[in-house]
Structure formats: structure tokens, C-alpha cells
Design a protein around this motif. Structure first.
Motif, PDB file in Angstrom:
ATOM      1  N   ALA A  58      33.827  51.224  52.663  1.00  0.00           N
ATOM      2  CA  ALA A  58      34.217  51.174  50.921  1.00  0.00           C
ATOM      3  C   ALA A  58      35.875  51.717  51.045  1.00  0.00           C
ATOM      4  O   ALA A  58      36.169  52.566  51.716  1.00  0.00           O
ATOM      5  CB  ALA A  58      33.394  51.874  50.105  1.00  0.00           C
ATOM      6  N   ASN A  59      36.663  50.856  50.375  1.00  0.00           N
ATOM      7  CA  ASN A  59      38.060  51.546  50.031  1.00  0.00           C
ATOM      8  C   ASN A  59      38.782  51.306  51.276  1.00  0.00           C
ATOM      9  O   ASN A  59      39.465  52.465  51.465  1.00  0.00           O
ATOM     10  CB  ASN A  59      38.016  52.999  49.318  1.00  0.00           C
ATOM     11  CG  ASN A  59      37.424  52.766  47.926  1.00  0.00           C
ATOM     12  OD1 ASN A  59      37.542  51.601  47.262  1.00  0.00           O
ATOM     13  ND2 ASN A  59      36.593  53.460  47.787  1.00  0.00           N
ATOM     14  N   TRP A  71      38.862  45.624  51.436  1.00  0.00           N
ATOM     15  CA  TRP A  71      37.452  45.468  50.788  1.00  0.00           C
ATOM     16  C   TRP A  71      37.407  45.586  49.417  1.00  0.00           C
ATOM     17  O   TRP A  71      38.437  46.526  48.824  1.00  0.00           O
ATOM     18  CB  TRP A  71      37.010  46.839  51.508  1.00  0.00           C
ATOM     19  CG  TRP A  71      35.612  47.360  51.052  1.00  0.00           C
ATOM     20  CD1 TRP A  71      34.287  46.695  51.685  1.00  0.00           C
ATOM     21  CD2 TRP A  71      35.103  47.640  49.818  1.00  0.00           C
ATOM     22  NE1 TRP A  71      33.366  47.225  50.970  1.00  0.00           N
ATOM     23  CE2 TRP A  71      33.694  47.766  49.883  1.00  0.00           C
ATOM     24  CE3 TRP A  71      35.609  48.372  48.710  1.00  0.00           C
ATOM     25  CZ2 TRP A  71      33.072  48.179  48.910  1.00  0.00           C
ATOM     26  CZ3 TRP A  71      34.915  49.038  47.645  1.00  0.00           C
ATOM     27  CH2 TRP A  71      33.550  48.843  47.627  1.00  0.00           C
ATOM     28  N   LEU A  72      37.032  44.520  48.721  1.00  0.00           N
ATOM     29  CA  LEU A  72      37.066  44.669  47.320  1.00  0.00           C
ATOM     30  C   LEU A  72      35.647  45.009  46.635  1.00  0.00           C
ATOM     31  O   LEU A  72      35.581  45.746  45.668  1.00  0.00           O
ATOM     32  CB  LEU A  72      37.371  43.498  46.399  1.00  0.00           C
ATOM     33  CG  LEU A  72      38.834  42.816  46.877  1.00  0.00           C
ATOM     34  CD1 LEU A  72      38.982  41.743  45.904  1.00  0.00           C
ATOM     35  CD2 LEU A  72      39.878  43.921  46.120  1.00  0.00           C
ATOM     36  N   GLY A  73      34.607  44.900  47.512  1.00  0.00           N
ATOM     37  CA  GLY A  73      33.331  45.208  47.025  1.00  0.00           C
ATOM     38  C   GLY A  73      32.484  44.977  48.128  1.00  0.00           C
ATOM     39  O   GLY A  73      32.899  44.466  49.194  1.00  0.00           O
ATOM     40  N   PRO A  74      31.040  45.258  48.099  1.00  0.00           N
ATOM     41  CA  PRO A  74      30.251  45.244  49.288  1.00  0.00           C
ATOM     42  C   PRO A  74      29.942  43.982  49.853  1.00  0.00           C
ATOM     43  O   PRO A  74      29.410  43.571  50.808  1.00  0.00           O
ATOM     44  CB  PRO A  74      28.827  45.819  48.725  1.00  0.00           C
ATOM     45  CG  PRO A  74      29.013  46.052  47.026  1.00  0.00           C
ATOM     46  CD  PRO A  74      30.506  46.013  47.037  1.00  0.00           C
ATOM     47  N   ASP A  75      30.256  43.000  49.051  1.00  0.00           N
ATOM     48  CA  ASP A  75      30.125  41.601  49.681  1.00  0.00           C
ATOM     49  C   ASP A  75      31.540  40.830  49.076  1.00  0.00           C
ATOM     50  O   ASP A  75      31.589  39.411  48.981  1.00  0.00           O
ATOM     51  CB  ASP A  75      28.894  40.666  48.814  1.00  0.00           C
ATOM     52  CG  ASP A  75      29.145  40.747  47.318  1.00  0.00           C
ATOM     53  OD1 ASP A  75      29.925  41.334  46.893  1.00  0.00           O
ATOM     54  OD2 ASP A  75      28.097  39.855  46.887  1.00  0.00           O
ATOM     55  N   GLU A  76      32.671  41.396  48.677  1.00  0.00           N
ATOM     56  CA  GLU A  76      33.736  40.562  48.239  1.00  0.00           C
ATOM     57  C   GLU A  76      35.047  41.308  48.997  1.00  0.00           C
ATOM     58  O   GLU A  76      35.301  42.679  49.421  1.00  0.00           O
ATOM     59  CB  GLU A  76      33.918  41.051  46.966  1.00  0.00           C
ATOM     60  CG  GLU A  76      35.044  40.229  46.201  1.00  0.00           C
ATOM     61  CD  GLU A  76      35.166  40.282  44.776  1.00  0.00           C
ATOM     62  OE1 GLU A  76      34.349  41.113  44.199  1.00  0.00           O
ATOM     63  OE2 GLU A  76      35.835  39.632  44.309  1.00  0.00           O
ATOM     64  N   VAL A 144      42.512  51.275  47.322  1.00  0.00           N
ATOM     65  CA  VAL A 144      41.474  51.742  46.222  1.00  0.00           C
ATOM     66  C   VAL A 144      41.879  50.818  45.043  1.00  0.00           C
ATOM     67  O   VAL A 144      42.866  50.097  45.141  1.00  0.00           O
ATOM     68  CB  VAL A 144      41.783  53.137  45.839  1.00  0.00           C
ATOM     69  CG1 VAL A 144      43.300  53.179  45.250  1.00  0.00           C
ATOM     70  CG2 VAL A 144      40.943  53.821  44.919  1.00  0.00           C
ATOM     71  N   GLN A 145      40.768  50.575  44.222  1.00  0.00           N
ATOM     72  CA  GLN A 145      40.897  49.563  43.176  1.00  0.00           C
ATOM     73  C   GLN A 145      40.750  50.740  41.994  1.00  0.00           C
ATOM     74  O   GLN A 145      39.715  51.252  41.724  1.00  0.00           O
ATOM     75  CB  GLN A 145      39.990  48.474  43.127  1.00  0.00           C
ATOM     76  CG  GLN A 145      39.783  47.686  44.148  1.00  0.00           C
ATOM     77  CD  GLN A 145      38.629  46.600  44.291  1.00  0.00           C
ATOM     78  OE1 GLN A 145      38.576  45.432  43.298  1.00  0.00           O
ATOM     79  NE2 GLN A 145      37.372  47.061  44.842  1.00  0.00           N
ATOM     80  N   THR A 146      41.774  50.814  41.171  1.00  0.00           N
ATOM     81  CA  THR A 146      41.411  51.848  40.308  1.00  0.00           C
ATOM     82  C   THR A 146      42.663  51.487  38.998  1.00  0.00           C
ATOM     83  O   THR A 146      43.326  50.179  38.916  1.00  0.00           O
ATOM     84  CB  THR A 146      41.897  53.292  40.769  1.00  0.00           C
ATOM     85  OG1 THR A 146      41.431  54.275  39.919  1.00  0.00           O
ATOM     86  CG2 THR A 146      43.386  53.395  41.423  1.00  0.00           C
TER      87      THR A 146
ATOM     88  N   GLU B  16      37.029  54.132  34.105  1.00  0.00           N
ATOM     89  CA  GLU B  16      36.898  52.826  34.932  1.00  0.00           C
ATOM     90  C   GLU B  16      35.399  52.212  34.740  1.00  0.00           C
ATOM     91  O   GLU B  16      35.231  51.039  35.409  1.00  0.00           O
ATOM     92  CB  GLU B  16      36.915  53.316  36.380  1.00  0.00           C
ATOM     93  CG  GLU B  16      38.420  53.949  36.678  1.00  0.00           C
ATOM     94  CD  GLU B  16      38.380  53.990  38.309  1.00  0.00           C
ATOM     95  OE1 GLU B  16      37.774  53.541  39.157  1.00  0.00           O
ATOM     96  OE2 GLU B  16      39.483  54.550  38.512  1.00  0.00           O
ATOM     97  N   ALA B  61      36.750  49.072  36.557  1.00  0.00           N
ATOM     98  CA  ALA B  61      38.152  48.910  37.095  1.00  0.00           C
ATOM     99  C   ALA B  61      38.188  49.057  38.557  1.00  0.00           C
ATOM    100  O   ALA B  61      38.991  49.003  39.154  1.00  0.00           O
ATOM    101  CB  ALA B  61      38.875  50.013  36.490  1.00  0.00           C
ATOM    102  N   ARG B  65      30.745  46.168  40.694  1.00  0.00           N
ATOM    103  CA  ARG B  65      29.294  46.098  40.604  1.00  0.00           C
ATOM    104  C   ARG B  65      28.458  46.813  39.558  1.00  0.00           C
ATOM    105  O   ARG B  65      29.061  47.792  39.170  1.00  0.00           O
ATOM    106  CB  ARG B  65      28.810  46.657  42.041  1.00  0.00           C
ATOM    107  CG  ARG B  65      29.656  46.192  43.371  1.00  0.00           C
ATOM    108  CD  ARG B  65      29.533  44.684  43.198  1.00  0.00           C
ATOM    109  NE  ARG B  65      30.723  43.971  43.298  1.00  0.00           N
ATOM    110  CZ  ARG B  65      31.139  43.128  44.064  1.00  0.00           C
ATOM    111  NH1 ARG B  65      30.343  42.195  44.898  1.00  0.00           N
ATOM    112  NH2 ARG B  65      32.586  42.603  43.912  1.00  0.00           N
TER     113      ARG B  65
END
Lengths: 193, 92
Positions: A58-59, A71-76, A144-146, B16, B61, B65
């Protein structure tokens, strides 16, 4: 029919960005092809098709052929490429992940990139970002997405020295974020710069 | 600001996240045979627990998930986060 040219949402900010000192430089990145990949499981066959190992931590992000895999998500994942047009890139990635049960969608128009370089850009970013950006924990390869200010961003670290970042922001939020960054960088502008 | 631990991204600020209501509300086994009153109970009726409450959250954000969390509604303390497909943890 008249040809429709894509204009950059931050064209009007170029002059203001040029006034920034070298310690907190903001540059608008050229348009790149970006594809959003959804894929359930990552195995060796993904590398064979895509030419890159999708990061499963992740991240994080990894360099790809002529771009990045984030990495955007566990499957994305978000894949980018400077070498191909969005249409070429989408069909190449789709051909690679479709047999594995995945999907690929062209999202090139969704985000634009800003390159932030200089010794003080970390101070600029931390004014509106709650993530610990110290290179000890957020070195090269981290993403990081934030929230940055009030805008949702994808933030990528390009160096281990904490002086080189890429901010991916939605095109409609680009103007707001550019104003916010200029305001945050104001204190680093010196009379002689 | 309160930090919420996303099972994927780690601890992040609460702005977020988005709240998703009570977790573990089972969909009716046989929807065609459910009465209007039972539907209303499924759709609108939720527990109003004071104390530990299992609820759904979305990391809007960040990784976008859904996950479940056990949160104390009196103290706001998040006691545990777990994945959507996980069983409801037994809390003391």
C-alpha cells in the motif's frame, strides 16, 4: 470540423509559477496517458503482459517503462505512460489485464501533474497535508492519496532527500490547488529571487 | 484531529472518511416474501447503541474502500477496524 485542442487548466498560472524561487519550484507537467487498472490478484503473468510488477504494498509506486505504476487500492492501480497516446496505452493495458479478469480505463483527462522541487517544498506541502512527509518514512517510491488543502490528491515522492514530489490533482481542482500552493510558498519568495 | 486507522492505508485524519451506518445488517433471505413492515425494518431501522457499535466506514479521500469498525459511540474511540468480509469481532 474545427480541431479541438486540449488546453491546460493551469495555463494562466505559468507566470506566477515562474516567480517562485528555486527552493520551492512548481512546474506543470505535460499531459501523460493514464490508465486505471482493476485487477483481483497480481501474479507473474501480470509482469509478462504489462512489463511492470504492479506494487502490492500500500502507498507505493514503481517506475514503469515510460511512466509509473501507482498503488491506489488493494485491487486498483494507476498506470501512466509518456511514450504512448491515451488510446494506445489503454488498449495495450486492456489487452494485458482482460484475460486475467481485470479491467483498464483511460483516465488521462482526470488528473494533471505538478512537479514540486526544491529544499522547501516539503514545508510548502506540510502546510496542508497531514501525512508525515519526512524522507525517513516518505522516501522515493512512496505515494499517498490524501487531502492537500481541500483538494484530494495523489502525492508521489521522487527523491530520498524530500525535495522532489509529484502532485496529481483532478483537473477541476487544479486552479484551486495552484492558488493554494502559491499562497503556501509565499513566505519562501525572497526579494532577490 | 482524530485519526482513523484504514485497514489498507494506515492511520489518517477523520476528514478523509465517510460514515456508512450500522454494519452487519443482513439482507432478507427471501426478499419476495418479506412484508412491507419487515422491509421498513430492514431499510430504515437501526440500533442506537451507546457504547461499542459495529459500523461501516469508507476511506473516501484515500483508497475508497469500505471497511468495518468497532467504535465506542460515547467516547468516539475506535477500538478495532476489520475488513468487510470479516466476522464481527467479539468485544468484551
Amino acid at each position: 470540423m474545427a480541431e479541438l485542442l486540449r488546453t491546460h487548466p493551469l495555463e494562466a498560472w505559468h507566470v506566477a509559477f515562474e516567480r517562485l524561487p528555486d527552493t520551492a519550484r512548481i512546474a506543470v507537467e505535460p499531459f501523460v496517458a493514464m490508465v486505471d487498472v482493476r485487477l483481483g490478484a497480481v501474479g507473474p503473468e501480470v509482469r509478462a503482459g504489462l512489463g511492470v510488477d504492479l506494487p502490492t504494498i500500500a502507498n507505493t509506486w514503481v517506475p514503469a517503462d515510460a511512466g509509473r505504476a501507482t498503488w491506489l487500492g488493494p485491487d486498483e492501480w494507476l498506470l501512466s505512460s509518456t511514450a504512448e497516446t491515451p488510446e494506445e496505452f489503454e488498449s495495450r493495458v486492456r489487452a494485458a489485464v482482460l484475460p486475467l479478469g481485470g479491467s483498464a480505463t483511460d483516465v488521462s483527462a482526470q488528473r494533471i501533474g505538478l512537479r514540486l522541487t526544491g529544499a522547501r517544498v516539503r514545508d510548502v506541502l506540510t502546510k496542508g497535508c497531514s501525512i508525515d512527509l519526512h524522507p525517513r518514512v516518505f522516501g522515493r517510491g512512496s505515494s499517498v492519496q490524501t487531502m492537500l488543502g481541500q483538494a484530494g490528491v495523489v502525492l508521489l515522492a521522487l527523491s530520498d532527500a524530500g525535495d522532489d514530489y509529484v502532485v496529481l490533482v483532478r483537473s477541476s481542482f487544479a486552479g484551486y490547488l495552484a492558488d493554494w500552493l502559491l499562497d503556501a510558498a509565499l513566505e519562501f519568495i525572497t526579494p532577490d529571487s | 484531529m482524530q485519526l482513523i486507522e484504514c485497514p489498507w492505508c494506515g492511520p489518517r485524519e477523520e476528514v478523509e472518511f465517510h460514515y456508512g451506518g450500522q454494519a452487519h445488517v443482513p439482507y432478507p433471505d427471501n426478499p419476495a416474501e418479506v412484508s412491507d413492515e419487515e422491509w421498513a425494518h430492514y431499510v430504515f431501522f437501526r440500533d442506537n447503541t451507546k457504547g461499542r457499535f459495529a459500523e461501516r466506514w469508507n476511506h473516501t479521500a484515500g483508497c475508497r474502500r469500505w471497511f468495518n469498525a468497532i467504535r465506542d459511540t460515547a467516547t468516539y474511540r475506535f477500538e478495532r477496524v476489520y475488513r468487510l468480509d470479516g466476522p464481527k469481532p467479539v468485544t468484551p
